[in-house]
Design an enzyme around this catalytic site. Structure first.
Site, PDB file in Angstrom:
ATOM      1  CG  ASN A 169      11.655 -59.392  -0.877  1.00 44.23           C
ATOM      2  OD1 ASN A 169      12.465 -58.991  -1.942  1.00 44.23           O
ATOM      3  ND2 ASN A 169      11.426 -60.843  -1.358  1.00 44.23           N
ATOM      4  CG  ASN A 170       5.983 -56.489  -2.904  1.00 42.97           C
ATOM      5  OD1 ASN A 170       6.163 -56.356  -3.831  1.00 42.97           O
ATOM      6  ND2 ASN A 170       4.601 -57.062  -2.267  1.00 42.97           N
TER       7      ASN A 170
ATOM      8  CG  HIS B  80      11.734 -52.469  -3.933  1.00 41.22           C
ATOM      9  ND1 HIS B  80      10.933 -53.021  -4.859  1.00 41.22           N
ATOM     10  CD2 HIS B  80      12.479 -52.961  -3.333  1.00 41.22           C
ATOM     11  CE1 HIS B  80      11.288 -54.519  -4.259  1.00 41.22           C
ATOM     12  NE2 HIS B  80      12.371 -54.238  -3.535  1.00 41.22           N
ATOM     13  CB  CYS B  81      10.113 -50.936   1.869  1.00 42.21           C
ATOM     14  SG  CYS B  81      10.748 -51.501   3.091  1.00 42.21           S
ATOM     15  N   PRO B  82      13.178 -52.827   0.609  1.00 38.39           N
ATOM     16  CG  PRO B  82      15.393 -52.414   1.222  1.00 38.39           C
ATOM     17  CD  PRO B  82      14.126 -51.723   0.730  1.00 38.39           C
TER      18      PRO B  82
END
Length: 308
Positions: free
Chosen positions: A164-165, A159-161
């Site tokens: 945002n996904n 999950h990559c902030p």
């Protein structure tokens, strides 16, 4: 039968509907049909802040390159060529980011682990499938639960902030393009900064920029720091993603040292499965398959996919 615990054991036999390269039948679930009419968006505070910061940093870089370095230049073709190239890369980077952020990463239908659906699977004696106790869904092989998205994601890498996904089965291509284009514009910005410093020092900071020398130096120093950090980060991520695709292994599987229970694709087959079809310019085009009208209609109908 179904495992009621949240632990993943090795499957005795995988049902065809639960194979990694298959998709859940959307016609069998009304919730899945509703999901198809909605824009995927994660309402995570940290992720939304990081996503906005990403866009602002790209806009800042474009401002410094255009108004501090290129427009004041006396070399017309130098300004035009570099301006067009930098802005094209910036548009491609932001488009990849937007498509990555608004694309379903491969979420497993929520709450599909019902008795009715289990009966429809017509499981054989001794056949084992898995249930995720957190989102009450049938868990396919290589799927992992994301605590931020609140869903199980097929072939979840991480999950990559910043986007945002999650990076998963259906949107990994856009994440690879995003890291590639950000690395390219960062490298381009650093090269332009180098030429600009050399030009300003040689001209003793006279007619070097429309801004005062102290302001010009500060803006360019911040751009150099931003370019160096983003170039390092995105270049490493791009290399890691290509390596994972070629080895048909997600980052989670690599960190957990999971032994593959699936048949790994060949390197070239892995690239084609992520980018789609034979090698072409469509591989590096984030607009491929992008339908603005359809996106607008979805936004009016359903709004965000879900809230977190």
């Amino acid at each position: 039968t179904m495992q009621s615990s949240g632990h993943r054991f090795r499957d005795v036999e995988h049902h065809p509907l639960l194979a990694d390269n298959d998709s859940y039948d959307s016609s069998s679930s009304s919730s899945e049909a509703d999901m198809a009419e909605r824009v995927w968006f994660i309402r995570d505070g940290c992720g939304m802040v990081c996503a906005i910061m990403t866009w602002l940093l790209v806009v800042y870089a474009d401002f410094v390159v255009t108004f501090v370095m290129l427009l004041p230049s006396k070399d017309f073709w130098y300004s035009v060529i570099n301006g067009v190239l930098f802005n094209c890369l910036a548009v491609l980077a932001l488009s990849s980011h937007k498509k990555k952020m608004l694309t379903d990463p491969g979420a497993v239908p929520k709450g599909n682990a019902t008795k009715e659906y289990m009966d429809n699977l017509q499981l054989k004696p001794g056949e084992v499938i898995y249930k995720c106790p957190k989102c009450c869904s049938i868990k396919p092989e290589r799927a992992h639960h994301c605590s931020i998205c609140k869903r199980c994601i097929r072939k979840m890498d991480h999950h990559c902030p910043w986007v945002n996904n999650c990076v998963g089965e259906k949107n990994q291509r856009f994440f690879v393009l995003f890291t590639m284009y950000i690395a390219l514009i960062s490298a381009h910005a650093l090269v332009l900064c180098g030429f600009q410093f050399f030009s300003c020092v040689r001209g003793q900071w006279t007619e070097c920029s429309d801004f005062s020398p102290p302001v010009t130096v500060i803006l360019m120093i911040f751009l150099c720091l931003e370019g160096f950090l983003f170039l390092t980060f995105t270049a490493v991520m791009f290399g890691t993603q290509i390596h994972s695709i070629c080895n048909d292994e997600t980052e989670i599987e690599r960190l957990k040292s999971e032994k593959p229970t699936w048949e790994r694709r060949l390197r070239w087959e892995g690239m084609k499965s992520v980018f789609g079809g034979q090698p072409s310019l469509l591989w590096i085009n984030p607009f491929a398959g992008f339908r603005i009208r359809r996106l607008l209609l979805r936004g009016k109908k359903g709004g965000p996919e879900f809230s977190v």
